[in-house]
Design a protein around this motif. Structure first.
Motif, mmCIF file in Angstrom:
data_model
loop_
_atom_site.group_PDB
_atom_site.id
_atom_site.type_symbol
_atom_site.label_atom_id
_atom_site.label_comp_id
_atom_site.label_asym_id
_atom_site.label_seq_id
_atom_site.Cartn_x
_atom_site.Cartn_y
_atom_site.Cartn_z
ATOM 1 N N ALA A 128 -4.703 -1.948 16.775
ATOM 2 C CA ALA A 128 -5.277 -0.598 16.604
ATOM 3 C C ALA A 128 -5.675 -0.004 17.947
ATOM 4 C CB ALA A 128 -6.475 -0.651 15.666
ATOM 5 N N TYR A 140 -2.422 5.701 4.765
ATOM 6 C CA TYR A 140 -1.749 4.456 4.404
ATOM 7 C C TYR A 140 -0.865 4.691 3.192
ATOM 8 C CZ TYR A 140 -5.280 2.291 7.356
ATOM 9 O OH TYR A 140 -6.081 1.950 8.402
ATOM 10 N N GLU A 181 -10.619 -1.843 7.801
ATOM 11 C CA GLU A 181 -9.896 -0.928 8.683
ATOM 12 C C GLU A 181 -10.429 -1.040 10.107
ATOM 13 O OE1 GLU A 181 -8.413 3.495 8.056
ATOM 14 O OE2 GLU A 181 -10.600 3.393 8.197
ATOM 15 N N ARG A 188 -10.221 -4.468 1.909
ATOM 16 C CA ARG A 188 -9.484 -3.724 2.930
ATOM 17 C C ARG A 188 -10.439 -3.470 4.085
ATOM 18 N NH1 ARG A 188 -7.815 -2.502 -1.941
ATOM 19 N NH2 ARG A 188 -5.606 -2.226 -2.366
ATOM 20 N N SER A 196 -14.816 -1.251 13.217
ATOM 21 C CA SER A 196 -14.233 -1.601 11.926
ATOM 22 C C SER A 196 -15.095 -1.055 10.798
ATOM 23 C CB SER A 196 -14.129 -3.115 11.792
ATOM 24 O OG SER A 196 -15.415 -3.694 11.817
ATOM 25 N N LEU A 240 -4.880 3.807 13.436
ATOM 26 C CA LEU A 240 -5.603 3.051 12.425
ATOM 27 C C LEU A 240 -4.754 1.898 11.909
ATOM 28 C CD1 LEU A 240 -7.000 6.003 10.269
ATOM 29 C CD2 LEU A 240 -8.265 4.623 11.918
ATOM 30 N N HIS A 241 -5.372 0.744 11.773
ATOM 31 C CA HIS A 241 -4.731 -0.426 11.170
ATOM 32 C C HIS A 241 -5.729 -1.056 10.220
ATOM 33 C CE1 HIS A 241 -1.775 0.039 14.319
ATOM 34 N NE2 HIS A 241 -1.054 -0.943 13.784
ATOM 35 N N ARG A 242 -5.224 -1.594 9.127
ATOM 36 C CA ARG A 242 -6.122 -2.274 8.202
ATOM 37 C C ARG A 242 -5.539 -3.615 7.808
ATOM 38 N NH1 ARG A 242 -5.637 1.070 2.491
ATOM 39 N NH2 ARG A 242 -3.472 0.546 2.045
ATOM 40 N N GLY A 260 -8.537 4.596 1.108
ATOM 41 C CA GLY A 260 -8.870 4.755 2.521
ATOM 42 C C GLY A 260 -10.238 5.336 2.763
ATOM 43 N N ALA A 289 -1.472 2.737 9.630
ATOM 44 C CA ALA A 289 -1.510 4.075 9.044
ATOM 45 C C ALA A 289 -0.478 4.951 9.749
ATOM 46 C CB ALA A 289 -2.893 4.680 9.192
#
Length: 172
Positions: free
Chosen positions: A58, A86, A120, A118, A127, A64-66, A134, A81
């Motif tokens: 990220a 997402y 993120e 989840r 985080s 954004l990454h989750r 989301g 994302a």
């Protein structure tokens, strides 16, 4: 003249083998426990690794990454994302893993939940826990991930600082 032969007698060899068998029998339970703990430790480290990897990605990609953790399936993965959104119908999984059947996952501070988690990671490294749509959840601190056998907790994986995304693996 005397004939001297060197070597061990049959009785000496049998005694040594008996001692080795006794030592092996005493060591087996300890080795078996160590091996079982290694499976749980490896699972906890893999989950922590994927959380750290998502945070790093990220930051590196400014996106954004989750991490989605599915305790019922023993499955988890990283998802990126696209334009801040997402794709839940056909998620693009960057890195994924499935745990072996020995390990059980639970979530929540009491390790009593089995719902998906989840987490993120934002481009600044922070985080937050989010739902499937989301939307950030409250409280801000993501839930604890519990790596267990059928009856007890073995390891906890938790983000301990939301602002930095710090991930810790601890024992109960």
């Amino acid at each position: 003249m005397r004939n001297q032969e060197s070597g061990f007698s049959l009785m000496e060899v049998i005694v040594v083998l008996a001692i080795l068998a006794i030592l092996a029998a005493m060591a087996y339970p300890a080795f078996n426990t160590w091996r079982e703990n290694a499976q749980y430790r490896e699972a906890a480290r893999n989950i922590a690794s994927i959380l750290r990897d998502a945070r790093s990605t990220a930051i590196t990609r400014s996106n954004l990454h989750r991490v989605v953790i599915e305790p019922a399936n023993r499955h988890y993965y990283i998802q990126a994302a696209v334009d801040g959104v997402y794709d839940n119908t056909t998620p693009v999984k960057i890195r994924e893993n499935t745990l072996n059947n020995v390990v059980t996952l639970r979530t929540g501070n009491g390790c009593d939940q089995q719902g998906d988690v989840r987490i993120e990671f934002l481009p600044d490294g922070s985080s937050r826990a989010i739902n499937a749509a989301g939307v950030p959840l409250i409280p801000q601190l993501p839930p604890r991930i519990c790596v267990r056998d059928n009856s007890s907790n073995r390891f906890f994986v938790q983000i301990t600082a939301v602002a930095t995304g710090r991930v810790e693996v601890t024992r109960p």
